[in-house]
Design a protein around this motif. Structure first.
Motif, short mmCIF file in Angstrom:
data_model
loop_
_atom_site.label_atom_id
_atom_site.label_comp_id
_atom_site.label_asym_id
_atom_site.label_seq_id
_atom_site.Cartn_x
_atom_site.Cartn_y
_atom_site.Cartn_z
N ARG A 133 -6.90 3.28 1.41
CA ARG A 133 -6.28 2.17 0.67
C ARG A 133 -5.87 1.05 1.63
O ARG A 133 -6.00 -0.13 1.31
CB ARG A 133 -5.09 2.66 -0.15
CG ARG A 133 -5.53 3.43 -1.41
CD ARG A 133 -4.39 3.69 -2.35
NE ARG A 133 -3.53 4.79 -1.92
CZ ARG A 133 -2.26 4.67 -1.60
NH1 ARG A 133 -1.67 3.49 -1.66
NH2 ARG A 133 -1.55 5.72 -1.24
N THR A 190 0.84 -1.20 0.00
CA THR A 190 0.00 0.00 0.00
C THR A 190 0.87 1.25 0.00
O THR A 190 0.58 2.24 -0.69
CB THR A 190 -0.94 -0.02 1.23
OG1 THR A 190 -1.67 -1.25 1.21
CG2 THR A 190 -1.91 1.14 1.20
N ASN A 242 2.50 2.98 -3.23
CA ASN A 242 1.78 3.99 -4.02
C ASN A 242 1.84 5.37 -3.40
O ASN A 242 1.12 6.28 -3.81
CB ASN A 242 0.33 3.56 -4.23
CG ASN A 242 0.24 2.38 -5.19
OD1 ASN A 242 0.98 2.30 -6.16
ND2 ASN A 242 -0.62 1.44 -4.88
N ASP A 302 -5.61 9.58 0.34
CA ASP A 302 -6.46 8.39 0.51
C ASP A 302 -5.69 7.19 1.07
O ASP A 302 -6.14 6.05 0.97
CB ASP A 302 -7.13 8.02 -0.82
CG ASP A 302 -6.11 7.53 -1.85
OD1 ASP A 302 -4.90 7.76 -1.66
OD2 ASP A 302 -6.52 6.91 -2.85
N SER A 311 -8.97 -0.95 2.40
CA SER A 311 -9.81 -1.31 1.25
C SER A 311 -10.09 -2.80 1.12
O SER A 311 -10.98 -3.19 0.39
CB SER A 311 -9.15 -0.80 -0.04
OG SER A 311 -7.93 -1.49 -0.22
#
Ligand SMILES: [Zn+2]
Length: 488
Positions: free
Chosen positions: A207, A195, A198, A203, A210
């Motif tokens: 993420r 994660t 990125n 956000d 998620s």
């Protein structure tokens, strides 16, 4: 099956790290730890009863406050990093002496914070998910993860003991090291690292949260190492184990499935669903492979064969094939046979005939990656039963010695429990355990104890009477060996 205990972990971000390529502090757990020894992870651990006594500013509820308090304490205990308001006034030396007081037990965590007028604030701890250890593990945790910025002027330093090392690493490099097979890790660690690759974006927390597994749903597909999926399925196995590990080794084109052991329909369909998913990406299941004949390893073979149809052949050692009555083995595997998977990355497994737990027992060695599938010869949970006549202690010790002699092993994937990332320590532990038992049994016999049952009560003082029947089988196996060795 043990109930999960509350735990907290900290994903520590470097101060002023590049948001597009963030650095995180990861640690290597000591090889000697019984639970996940040798794994790469983040600082963290079990919640202490006193954690709930700490007041945490801006915490939405007492449970979150307790988790943050635990996370802050573990971070301080394991890495010496103190995330508390007022802590910026302490010198490095003062922090070190506080840490010493805490770790040595001279002062409790709440008392320490109070005495130095330090305050925890929930705004310093961004909630990043909650993961529950699957029920195949001897120890289980319900772990809350928090993203924390490392405070200025503090440098994490691994406190010797549970951790063997730690370092700042970019999330991208950490994921690359896992992809290269240099690192063994559990799913929440990998999810956090992936994660973060990125970047630190608005956000980021979304993420993290998620996927359902980050919200407490049990993970069933576990990739401790790339291309080797450990998929624990519930089986009628021997306590304390409740699950048997089915392994799926895959490339871009092929899948091999080892030990689909569950006789239960819900578990069989969970496995079928995952197999379908892997197939939908262009792969074919070529073989179902059995490490040995025990029902908790073969209970789902017929169902899986029905699901897959003609594409698949069932493979096992001749002595397994001969002993199985209601499962048809299509292809025999002998010692030294190579199983080659086409596609990317190419994977070759060498079969090793390793009797002892069962006559036709096979292990599989991936020389390139240092991976050994150990079946029931070495397991990550519970003990291995040597039950004659399928079980044979001489063979078993010989098989362990053979496994021990393989060079450059980096991980063992056993038939039960988590992967073992300190392979040689683990195998040595197994060999020593058996030899110690043998010595005690020999002492008992020489002292005039004559029946297996009496030997069990004299020697197996560390096991519960419930396990005496199993222990008696092992004693018989040891006695057979001692007889062959000419000692009795
Ligand atoms: Zn078995």
């Amino acid at each position: 099956m043990s109930l999960p205990k509350d735990a907290a972990a900290v994903i520590l971000l470097r101060q002023n790290t590049d948001p597009s390529n963030p650095e995180v502090f990861w640690v290597k757990r000591s090889d000697k730890l019984a639970f996940l020894g040798g794994f790469y992870a983040f600082a963290g651990g079990q919640i202490d009863p006193t954690d709930s006594e700490v007041e945490v500013k801006n915490a939405p509820n007492p449970e979150t406050a307790m988790m943050i308090s635990g996370a802050a304490r573990e971070l301080f205990e394991e890495l010496g990093v103190l995330v508390a308001h007022g802590g910026e006034l302490l010198t490095k030396g003062q922090r070190a002496s506080l840490l010493d007081d805490l770790v040595s037990g001279r002062v409790s965590w709440p008392a320490l914070l109070q005495h130095y007028e330090l305050h925890l604030d929930a705004n310093d701890f961004a909630y990043a998910g909650r993961w529950v250890t699957p029920p195949f593990s001897p120890r289980r945790f319900d772990t809350w993860f928090f993203l924390v910025d490392c405070p200025g002027k503090q440098e994490p330093n691994v406190t010797p003991g549970e951790l063997s090392s730690g370092e700042w690493i970019t999330a991208k490099n950490a994921v690359a090291r896992w992809s290269n097979g240099e690192v063994t890790a559990v799913p929440p660690t990998l999810h956090a690292l992936k994660t973060l690759t990125n970047g630190i974006t608005p956000d980021l927390v979304d993420r993290f949260l998620s996927i359902p597994q980050a919200r407490g749903e049990i993970v069933q597909r576990i990739e401790f190492r790339p291309n080797y999926i450990c998929f624990p399925v519930r089986t009628p196995t021997r306590p304390p184990a409740t699950h048997t590990n089915c392994y799926l080794v895959y490339t871009s084109k092929e899948i091999l499935i080892f030990d689909p052991g569950s006789p239960y329909e819900d578990e069989q369909s969970a496995l079928a669903t995952m197999v379908n998913e892997l197939k939908s990406e262009g792969r074919r299941v070529t073989r179902i492979i059995l490490t040995h004949l025990h029902s908790d390893h073969v209970g789902g073979v017929n169902a899986l064969r029905t699901h897959l149809g003609d594409e698949v052949v069932v493979c096992a050692h001749e002595q397994t094939a001969d002993a199985l009555t209601d499962i048809k083995v299509d292809q025999l595997i002998s010692d030294g046979d190579l199983l080659c998977l086409n596609g990317e990355p190419a994977i070759t497994l060498r079969a090793l005939h390793t009797p002892g737990h069962a006559r036709g027992h096979l292990c599989f060695h991936d020389d390139e990656r240092g991976i050994l599938l150990t079946g029931d010869n070495v397991v990550g949970l519970g003990s291995v039963l040597i039950d004659p006549p399928q079980g044979n202690m001489i063979d078993y010790l010989r098989s362990l010695a053979r496994m021990r002699s393989i060079s450059d092993l980096t991980v063992l994937f056993g038939g039960h429990g988590p992967a073992m990332a300190a392979p040689y320590l683990k195998i040595d532990e197994y060999i020593n355990h058996r030899l110690e038992r043998e010595a005690k049994i020999l002492d008992a016999v020489r002292a005039g104890v004559t029946t297996p049952a009496d030997i069990v009560s004299a020697v197996y003082t560390d096991v519960s009477p419930k396990a005496y029947e199993m222990a008696e089988r092992s004693v018989i196996a040891h006695l057979e060996k001692l007889k062959v060795d000419g000692k009795i």
